[in-house]
Design an enzyme around this catalytic site. Structure first.
Site, PDB file in Angstrom:
ATOM      1  N   ALA A   4       0.870  -1.179   0.000  1.00 54.72           N
ATOM      2  CA  ALA A   4       0.000   0.000   0.000  1.00 54.72           C
ATOM      3  C   ALA A   4       0.906   1.228   0.000  1.00 54.72           C
ATOM      4  O   ALA A   4       2.073   1.146   0.371  1.00 54.72           O
ATOM      5  CB  ALA A   4      -0.861  -0.016   1.258  1.00 54.72           C
ATOM      6  N   GLY A  28       0.569  -5.100   0.789  1.00 61.99           N
ATOM      7  CA  GLY A  28      -0.601  -5.037  -0.091  1.00 61.99           C
ATOM      8  C   GLY A  28      -0.304  -5.602  -1.476  1.00 61.99           C
ATOM      9  O   GLY A  28      -1.220  -6.073  -2.164  1.00 61.99           O
ATOM     10  N   GLU A  77      -0.750  -9.195  -1.076  1.00 62.96           N
ATOM     11  CA  GLU A  77      -2.187  -9.438  -0.891  1.00 62.96           C
ATOM     12  C   GLU A  77      -2.924  -9.368  -2.231  1.00 62.96           C
ATOM     13  O   GLU A  77      -3.860 -10.126  -2.487  1.00 62.96           O
ATOM     14  CB  GLU A  77      -2.762  -8.417   0.099  1.00 62.96           C
ATOM     15  CG  GLU A  77      -2.211  -8.641   1.505  1.00 62.96           C
ATOM     16  CD  GLU A  77      -2.642  -7.563   2.483  1.00 62.96           C
ATOM     17  OE1 GLU A  77      -2.205  -6.407   2.306  1.00 62.96           O
ATOM     18  OE2 GLU A  77      -3.415  -7.877   3.400  1.00 62.96           O
ATOM     19  N   GLU A  95       4.363  -5.490   6.898  1.00 61.61           N
ATOM     20  CA  GLU A  95       3.561  -4.504   7.629  1.00 61.61           C
ATOM     21  C   GLU A  95       3.927  -4.416   9.102  1.00 61.61           C
ATOM     22  O   GLU A  95       3.899  -3.338   9.699  1.00 61.61           O
ATOM     23  CB  GLU A  95       2.062  -4.827   7.501  1.00 61.61           C
ATOM     24  CG  GLU A  95       1.452  -4.506   6.157  1.00 61.61           C
ATOM     25  CD  GLU A  95       1.546  -5.643   5.157  1.00 61.61           C
ATOM     26  OE1 GLU A  95       2.399  -6.544   5.339  1.00 61.61           O
ATOM     27  OE2 GLU A  95       0.782  -5.644   4.178  1.00 61.61           O
TER      28      GLU A  95
HETATM   29  C1  3H9 Z   1       0.604  -2.226   3.398  1.00 61.89           C
HETATM   30  O1  3H9 Z   1       0.795  -2.755   2.343  1.00 61.89           O
HETATM   31  C2  3H9 Z   1      -0.715  -2.263   4.126  1.00 61.89           C
HETATM   32  C3  3H9 Z   1      -1.693  -3.242   3.560  1.00 61.89           C
HETATM   33  O2  3H9 Z   1      -1.481  -4.536   4.030  1.00 61.89           O
HETATM   34  C4  3H9 Z   1      -3.108  -2.926   4.005  1.00 61.89           C
HETATM   35  C5  3H9 Z   1      -3.779  -1.792   3.379  1.00 61.89           C
HETATM   36  C6  3H9 Z   1      -5.220  -1.735   3.751  1.00 61.89           C
HETATM   37  N1  3H9 Z   1       4.621   3.505  -0.005  1.00 61.89           N
HETATM   38  O3  3H9 Z   1      13.330   1.771   0.099  1.00 61.89           O
HETATM   39  P1  3H9 Z   1      13.729   2.525  -1.108  1.00 61.89           P
HETATM   40  C7  3H9 Z   1       9.381   4.923  -1.393  1.00 61.89           C
HETATM   41  S1  3H9 Z   1       1.818  -1.325   4.167  1.00 61.89           S
HETATM   42  C8  3H9 Z   1       5.105   4.721  -0.321  1.00 61.89           C
HETATM   43  O4  3H9 Z   1      14.785   3.548  -0.985  1.00 61.89           O
HETATM   44  P2  3H9 Z   1      14.828   0.144  -2.274  1.00 61.89           P
HETATM   45  C9  3H9 Z   1      10.493   5.232  -0.417  1.00 61.89           C
HETATM   46  O5  3H9 Z   1      10.037   6.108   0.593  1.00 61.89           O
HETATM   47  C10 3H9 Z   1       3.194  -1.387   3.049  1.00 61.89           C
HETATM   48  N2  3H9 Z   1       6.383   4.950  -0.661  1.00 61.89           N
HETATM   49  O6  3H9 Z   1      14.084   1.548  -2.322  1.00 61.89           O
HETATM   50  C11 3H9 Z   1      11.525   5.870  -1.316  1.00 61.89           C
HETATM   51  O7  3H9 Z   1      11.126   7.210  -1.559  1.00 61.89           O
HETATM   52  P3  3H9 Z   1      12.219   8.355  -1.790  1.00 61.89           P
HETATM   53  C12 3H9 Z   1       3.905  -2.678   3.052  1.00 61.89           C
HETATM   54  C13 3H9 Z   1       7.218   3.909  -0.660  1.00 61.89           C
HETATM   55  O8  3H9 Z   1      15.019  -0.265  -3.662  1.00 61.89           O
HETATM   56  C14 3H9 Z   1      11.357   5.092  -2.624  1.00 61.89           C
HETATM   57  O9  3H9 Z   1      10.062   4.497  -2.561  1.00 61.89           O
HETATM   58  N3  3H9 Z   1       5.087  -2.584   2.241  1.00 61.89           N
HETATM   59  C15 3H9 Z   1       6.784   2.620  -0.328  1.00 61.89           C
HETATM   60  O10 3H9 Z   1      15.988   0.207  -1.351  1.00 61.89           O
HETATM   61  C16 3H9 Z   1      12.385   4.015  -2.822  1.00 61.89           C
HETATM   62  O11 3H9 Z   1      12.393   3.178  -1.667  1.00 61.89           O
HETATM   63  C17 3H9 Z   1       6.274  -2.221   2.735  1.00 61.89           C
HETATM   64  O12 3H9 Z   1       6.423  -1.982   3.895  1.00 61.89           O
HETATM   65  C18 3H9 Z   1       5.428   2.433   0.010  1.00 61.89           C
HETATM   66  N4  3H9 Z   1       4.924   1.232   0.326  1.00 61.89           N
HETATM   67  O13 3H9 Z   1      13.786  -0.852  -1.577  1.00 61.89           O
HETATM   68  C19 3H9 Z   1       7.431  -2.147   1.761  1.00 61.89           C
HETATM   69  N5  3H9 Z   1       7.839   1.784  -0.418  1.00 61.89           N
HETATM   70  O14 3H9 Z   1      13.011   7.904  -2.981  1.00 61.89           O
HETATM   71  C20 3H9 Z   1       8.173  -0.880   1.936  1.00 61.89           C
HETATM   72  C21 3H9 Z   1       8.884   2.528  -0.788  1.00 61.89           C
HETATM   73  O15 3H9 Z   1      11.421   9.572  -1.959  1.00 61.89           O
HETATM   74  N6  3H9 Z   1       9.210  -0.697   0.973  1.00 61.89           N
HETATM   75  N7  3H9 Z   1       8.530   3.807  -0.948  1.00 61.89           N
HETATM   76  O16 3H9 Z   1      13.050   8.356  -0.525  1.00 61.89           O
HETATM   77  C22 3H9 Z   1      10.406  -1.335   0.996  1.00 61.89           C
HETATM   78  O17 3H9 Z   1      10.641  -2.228   1.792  1.00 61.89           O
HETATM   79  C23 3H9 Z   1      11.443  -0.927   0.003  1.00 61.89           C
HETATM   80  O18 3H9 Z   1      11.100   0.352  -0.455  1.00 61.89           O
HETATM   81  C24 3H9 Z   1      11.616  -1.844  -1.231  1.00 61.89           C
HETATM   82  C25 3H9 Z   1      12.598  -1.166  -2.218  1.00 61.89           C
HETATM   83  C26 3H9 Z   1      12.208  -3.184  -0.749  1.00 61.89           C
HETATM   84  C27 3H9 Z   1      10.321  -2.068  -1.925  1.00 61.89           C
END
Ligand code: 3H9
Length: 673
Positions: free
Chosen positions: A62, A101, A104, A124
């Protein structure tokens, strides 16, 4: 252009998301996906659907930036149901990371295919949340109870091969042929028809849940989200799907409006913001770092070297004497072997890492290093001598760094003819384990040197924070008032056990005295047993050096279990009496006010002086360098929760000089973060 497009491939409608950087499921993505599914339903000639993403990854979850804002339809749980209810088979084509998400969404698809390098998970919990779009209910049905509880409650992702063995993905695609393989798979599934995850029976033994919860109780101490994740998976084992979903929803809402999740989301973004340096362009040309030199093969030098070796970067390590050099490289090898024995790395990775290490007694061998890190003992004169020598040895453009934890980088830089190439790289012990790196910017440090340091930090998997030159930089500077006050509390009637307990209950891994015993009571001691000016001197003089000598502020048994020491109490009482301190009953609240509030106060000074770029950087330092509980978001986020006015009142009550910035925040009812 819309972030979601569709494309026809024969009978198959391919829905493509292109929403950089990580295809987060923000409103526009959800709206587009809904439209794509509607298109597939409306078009009779479409027989199956593939959902895939462009760019570096499948949906990474999400959109976290939307949390706390007014919801925009379709909400993710509704969209996910709609995908599952699509009358035509839907295949998720996964590359990169299918997280939260994103996973999911894939679980709602009727089939899943992934490239071998894909990672799948529900992180999450690391944001203080749980998968709130059916993840906790579909995972036990698709991957089984045991995997579901582990995925949800730890948040750690698994690779595609493991996911396939669990049934979480149906097929592995070729690494470079995902699109074609997914289309062919969807074609095959037309005859098979749909398989809805929600209609599958829950797999596995529910007893696995309790066993998992028991085994991990310590790890989850203080955190709300793991228990909520576990409860949701447990609910899936006994409730029909719809009721399980309602349970999941209620738990999700409780978490998302709580302070723990707010704190953890703050840290997620803080960590990423910390790598950005105000006033330096993102695309500044970096200096290549192909070879690293480390001066000093002690605990720090060895640990620092391991970071680079593990990242595949050759290291030349220098010591003054052969015995120390052999000891240092021996420890590095032992650490790698221990990791291999625990299965954390493969046995051949030990050899690979060690093959990249050159050990030498000659500083001259650093001549072709791109980055040289000095990690010798803390003495300004000796450090300046080393840097003056490096100035004659290092190639032009090499970055010269000191691992000092408090000395003046500008003075060290002044020993060279190239202060623009000098900066501090303050690793935290054990340097191969701790995630934090304070990157200390000297007055003359060049922009590209600083930017290169931040970039190399990411390569060696550190979280880097820029600090200015001041005594102790960010972390240790804030630690000082805490330690000073903790000692005063002992003199006034608190015990080491009480002070430590208050910190542990707050969520710190250990309290100030447990920390002193672990680090060594003799650290920084003048080594003169006849010069006894405070309790610490007195303990050091009688060999109470901490865990390493079996006694410090506490007594330790053979298993290093601590117990209160009558000897220490007598020493404290003696000092207290001699100083004429009137003892009083000390409440836990007073300990918080006198040890944690002064840290916030120091943080405010650091900010006002520009020694940290932003309040959230201070939080990152404390989370990753000192184990501040992530669910309290770091000292400055915590200060915002407490309220600046309450902190000011607390500080004034105990006679502290309040930092002007903190006062300002209190008066304006403002926040740091
Ligand atoms: C969820 O899914 C809830 C649901 O179950 C329920 C809903 C009802 N959203 O980490 P990076 C941005 S909760 C918004 O440096 P990498 C991040 O801030 C979510 N922005 O890259 C950064 O921005 P900036 C569950 C996001 O290659 C840019 O993307 N998911 C999100 O080292 C690059 O990120 C997670 O918790 C996001 N979800 O790693 C996964 N994700 O460039 C969270 C990233 O402006 N994400 N951004 O600083 C990660 O673990 C890593 O970003 C990922 C890539 C492994 C994907």
């Amino acid at each position: 252009m819309s972030v979601i497009t569709t494309e026809r491939r024969g009978d198959i409608l391919v829905i493509i998301s292109n929403s950089p950087p990580v295809n987060a499921l923000g409103a526009d993505v959800r709206i587009g996906l809904k439209a794509g599914i509607e298109e597939a339903i409306a078009d009779e000639t479409v027989k199956a659907v593939v959902i895939r993403c462009e760019g570096r990854t499948f949906f990474a979850g999400a959109d976290i930036t939307e949390f706390g804002k007014p919801p925009v339809e379709p909400l993710l749980p509704e969209l996910v149901d709609m995908i599952e209810d699509c009358p035509k088979p839907v295949v998720a084509a996964i590359h990169g990371t299918a997280l939260g998400g994103g996973l999911e969404t894939a679980l709602a698809c009727h089939y899943r295919i992934a490239v071998p390098s894909a990672q799948l998970g529900t992180p999450e919990v690391k944001l203080g949340l749980l998968p709130g779009a059916g993840g906790t209910q579909r995972l036990p049905r698709v991957a089984g109870i045991e995997a579901a509880v582990e995925l949800c409650a730890t948040g750690n992702p698994i690779g595609a091969a493991k996911a396939e063995s669990l049934g979480l993905i149906d097929r592995l695609a070729g690494e470079t042929s995902l699109v074609e393989d997914a289309i062919a798979f969807a074609q095959e599934m037309i005859a098979q028809g749909r398989r809805k995850s929600r209609e599958l029976p829950v797999k596995g033994d529910p007893a696995a849940i309790e066993a998992f919860a028991k085994a991990n109780a310590r790890k989850f101490r203080g955190l709300d989200a793991p228990a909520a994740n576990i409860a949701c998976v447990e609910a899936a084992t006994r409730l029909p799907f719809a009721e399980g979903m309602a349970f999941e929803r209620a738990q999700f809402m409780k978490l998302i409006f709580g302070t723990q999740s707010a704190a953890m989301r703050h840290i997620f973004f803080a960590e990423r913001k910390a790598s950005k340096i105000d006033g330096i362009a993102d695309d500044i040309a970096l200096r290549p770092i192909r070879k690293v030199g480390v001066i000093g093969a002690g605990t720090m030098g060895g640990g620092i070297s391991m970071n680079f070796l593990s990242a595949g970067i050759p290291v030349v390590i220098v010591e003054q004497e052969q015995a120390a050099l052999d000891r240092g490289t021996g420890v590095v090898r032992k650490n790698y072997e221990a990791s291999a024995a625990k299965g954390r790395i493969k046995p051949d990775q030990v050899t690979q890492a060690m093959d990249l290490l050159t050990a030498t007694l000659s500083l001259e061998e650093l001549a072709d290093c791109d980055l040289i890190i000095e990690a010798i003992f803390e003495n300004m004169e000796v450090k300046k001598e080393v840097f003056a020598k490096l100035d004659t040895i290092a190639k032009p453009g090499a970055i010269l760094a000191s691992n000092t934890s408090y000395l003046d980088i500008n003075e060290i830089a002044s020993a060279t003819s190239r202060p623009q190439d000098v900066l501090g790289l303050h690793f935290f012990s054990p340097a191969n384990v701790m995630k934090l790196l304070e990157v200390v910017r000297g007055a003359k440090t060049a922009d590209d040197v600083l930017a290169t340091a931040m970039s190399i930090a990411k390569k060696i998997r550190k979280v880097a924070v820029v600090a200015g030159v001041c005594d102790g930089f960010i972390g240790n500077r804030m630690l000082m008032p805490r330690q000073v006050e903790a000692m005063k509390l002992l003199m006034e009637g608190a015990t080491p056990e009480q002070v430590d307990r208050v910190h542990v209950e707050f969520g710190m891994p250990m309290g100030p005295f447990q920390m002193a015993d672990l680090a060594g009571v003799d650290i920084g001691w003048h080594r003169d047993p006849n010069r006894i000016e405070n309790v610490r001197d007195a303990l050091a003089a009688i060999g109470r050096w901490g865990q390493k000598t079996g006694k410090g502020f506490y007594d330790y048994d053979e298993k290093r279990n601590p117990s209160p020491s009558a000897e220490v109490q007598a020493i404290i009482d003696d000092f207290s009496a001699k100083a004429g301190v009137v003892k009083h009953e000390i409440s836990d609240e007073e300990i918080v006010e006198r040890t944690l509030y002064p840290m916030v106060n120091e943080g405010a000074l650091i900010l006002a002086e520009g020694m940290a770029q932003r309040a959230s950087d201070i939080d990152v330092v404390w989370i990753y360098g000192y184990g501040w509980p992530v669910y309290r978001g770091g000292p400055m986020f915590w200060a915002d929760l407490e309220g600046a006015d309450k902190i000011v009142k607390g500080l004034e009550k105990h006679g502290f000089a309040v930092a002007p910035l903190l006062k300002e925040k209190a008066e304006a009812k403002g926040r740091f973060t």
